[in-house]
Design a protein around this motif. Structure first.
Motif, PDB file in Angstrom:
ATOM      1  N   LYS A  77      -5.236 187.487  72.518  1.00  0.00           N
ATOM      2  CA  LYS A  77      -4.434 187.566  71.095  1.00  0.00           C
ATOM      3  C   LYS A  77      -5.161 187.032  70.094  1.00  0.00           C
ATOM      4  CE  LYS A  77      -1.759 191.831  73.009  1.00  0.00           C
ATOM      5  NZ  LYS A  77      -0.093 191.636  73.688  1.00  0.00           N
ATOM      6  N   ASN A  78      -4.695 185.576  70.238  1.00  0.00           N
ATOM      7  CA  ASN A  78      -4.598 183.527  69.326  1.00  0.00           C
ATOM      8  C   ASN A  78      -6.400 184.514  68.709  1.00  0.00           C
ATOM      9  OD1 ASN A  78      -1.657 183.694  69.909  1.00  0.00           O
ATOM     10  ND2 ASN A  78      -3.023 182.389  71.492  1.00  0.00           N
ATOM     11  N   LEU A  79      -7.270 184.386  69.794  1.00  0.00           N
ATOM     12  CA  LEU A  79      -8.588 184.939  68.815  1.00  0.00           C
ATOM     13  C   LEU A  79      -9.069 186.222  68.050  1.00  0.00           C
ATOM     14  CD1 LEU A  79     -10.592 183.931  72.147  1.00  0.00           C
ATOM     15  CD2 LEU A  79      -9.905 182.464  69.712  1.00  0.00           C
ATOM     16  N   LYS A  80      -7.965 186.929  67.746  1.00  0.00           N
ATOM     17  CA  LYS A  80      -8.334 188.412  66.910  1.00  0.00           C
ATOM     18  C   LYS A  80      -8.697 188.904  68.146  1.00  0.00           C
ATOM     19  CE  LYS A  80      -5.005 186.458  64.549  1.00  0.00           C
ATOM     20  NZ  LYS A  80      -3.167 186.592  64.569  1.00  0.00           N
ATOM     21  N   VAL A  81      -9.014 189.165  68.918  1.00  0.00           N
ATOM     22  CA  VAL A  81     -10.254 190.169  69.681  1.00  0.00           C
ATOM     23  C   VAL A  81      -9.245 191.196  70.020  1.00  0.00           C
ATOM     24  CG1 VAL A  81     -10.978 190.628  71.784  1.00  0.00           C
ATOM     25  CG2 VAL A  81     -10.830 188.711  71.651  1.00  0.00           C
ATOM     26  N   ARG A  82      -9.510 192.534  69.369  1.00  0.00           N
ATOM     27  CA  ARG A  82      -8.812 193.784  69.230  1.00  0.00           C
ATOM     28  C   ARG A  82      -9.199 194.600  71.151  1.00  0.00           C
ATOM     29  NH1 ARG A  82     -10.246 199.333  65.648  1.00  0.00           N
ATOM     30  NH2 ARG A  82      -8.492 199.775  66.149  1.00  0.00           N
ATOM     31  N   ILE A  83      -7.561 195.151  70.970  1.00  0.00           N
ATOM     32  CA  ILE A  83      -8.077 194.817  72.362  1.00  0.00           C
ATOM     33  C   ILE A  83      -7.191 196.528  72.776  1.00  0.00           C
ATOM     34  CG2 ILE A  83      -6.543 194.865  74.946  1.00  0.00           C
ATOM     35  CD1 ILE A  83      -5.919 191.793  73.938  1.00  0.00           C
ATOM     36  N   GLY A  84      -8.259 197.299  73.718  1.00  0.00           N
ATOM     37  CA  GLY A  84      -7.501 198.649  73.663  1.00  0.00           C
ATOM     38  C   GLY A  84      -6.600 199.288  74.735  1.00  0.00           C
ATOM     39  N   ILE A  85      -6.232 200.492  75.151  1.00  0.00           N
ATOM     40  CA  ILE A  85      -5.319 201.347  75.751  1.00  0.00           C
ATOM     41  C   ILE A  85      -5.425 201.957  76.337  1.00  0.00           C
ATOM     42  CG2 ILE A  85      -3.290 201.807  75.054  1.00  0.00           C
ATOM     43  CD1 ILE A  85      -2.116 201.031  78.028  1.00  0.00           C
TER      44      ILE A  85
END
Length: 301
Positions: free
Chosen positions: A194-202
């Protein structure tokens, strides 16, 4: 041959449950030319885990002698030969659309990490005092979406392998380690992403059924779990100071005793185990937080 997806199942001395998990994976396995590979990381088992693996074609077996879930996961990352790594707990059953739903969220090409949801399954009757919500992830979404402030389920989570070049591997001092209850290793990685601005999905349609083992049906386990959750949360994120942590459960004691006492005497569904847990939980939580705060600098200084 390089695959697109590596499913990594870490296990330790649970051959009977592992066999159920692998049978499920094979039951719905797409085909021999699939873009999935399955790796089992045997985390120092001394039972017949290896002989269970021998019954399944195409599974890759690796023995990792350093005990701990994080160590096993890190070995899986090292051995995986794919673009995506999917971690699956060894005591899970999978939904029939498991492989389809993994492809579906990965093929969107907008997420670099993802998770699904879990529901419980039992091998024995659930005690009445344990709520039906236990072992179940609540989600109101009906389609794939950003994770947002939600959390990743450690029982089913996927990452692009190259992300670990940026975050590092799972920290060995966090997570389950033999009989020690531990958490937070996936939270540590997710916070970094999240700090690296990586997009995470569910994906709410990526469903696993997670075994609620017999030890999780005891009052002692639930109290130990609260201690471990707060300990590991404070190791990763920090939190309130010592004065607050000491005073918090003491301040709650009398109001809790009064309110829980009334509920115990009037609600037939509220068992003595619920009363004891809710009275002791603030003390276990605070003790865990203090332990985590004391050891935080040792791990991340």
């Amino acid at each position: 041959m390089t695959k697109k997806y590596s499913i990594i199942v870490c296990t330790r001395n649970r051959s009977e449950i592992l066999e159920i998990c692998l049978n499920e994976l094979y039951q719905y396995y797409p085909d021999k030319q699939s873009d999935f590979e399955i790796l089992v990381i045997d985390n120092g088992s001394v039972d017949n885990t290896r002989s269970v693996i021998d019954h399944f074609n195409q599974i890759k077996y690796y023995f990792e002698g350093t005990v701990g879930l994080s160590a096993a996961r890190n070995r899986g990352i090292k051995e995986a030969n794919s673009e995506w790594i999917i971690f699956l707990d060894d005591d899970c059953k999978i939904d029939s659309k498991f492989y389809i739903e993994i492809r579906k969220i990965a093929d969107l090409q907008i997420y670099e990490a993802f998770t699904g949801i879990f529901k419980p399954w039992y091998r024995q009757r659930k005690p009445d005092w344990i709520p039906d919500s236990f072992g179940r992830k609540k989600i109101f979404a009906t389609e794939i979406q950003d994770l947002g402030r939600d959390y990743v389920s450690g029982g089913i989570m996927g990452f692009k392998k190259n992300l670990f070049n940026q975050t590092g591997l799972f920290p060995l001092h966090l997570g389950m380690k033999d009989s020690k209850i531990g958490y937070g290793e996936e939270t540590y990685i997710i916070e970094k992403l999240k700090n690296l601005k990586v997009r995470i999905g569910i994906n709410p349609n990526l469903i696993i059924y997670h075994l609620v083992r017999s030890e999780k049906l005891t009052l002692q386990w639930h109290l130990r779990s609260q201690f471990a959750h707060h300990r590991d949360s404070y190791i990763i994120k920090g939190g309130k100071g010592y004065v607050y942590l000491v005073a918090y459960p003491i301040i709650l004691l009398i109001p809790n005793l009064f309110l829980r006492g009334i509920k115990f005497s009037t609600d037939p569904l509220y068992k003595w185990q619920n009363f004891v847990f809710e009275m002791l939980e603030p003390f276990y939580a605070s003790a865990g937080a203090i332990k985590g705060k004391l050891s935080q600098n040792d791990h991340f200084s």
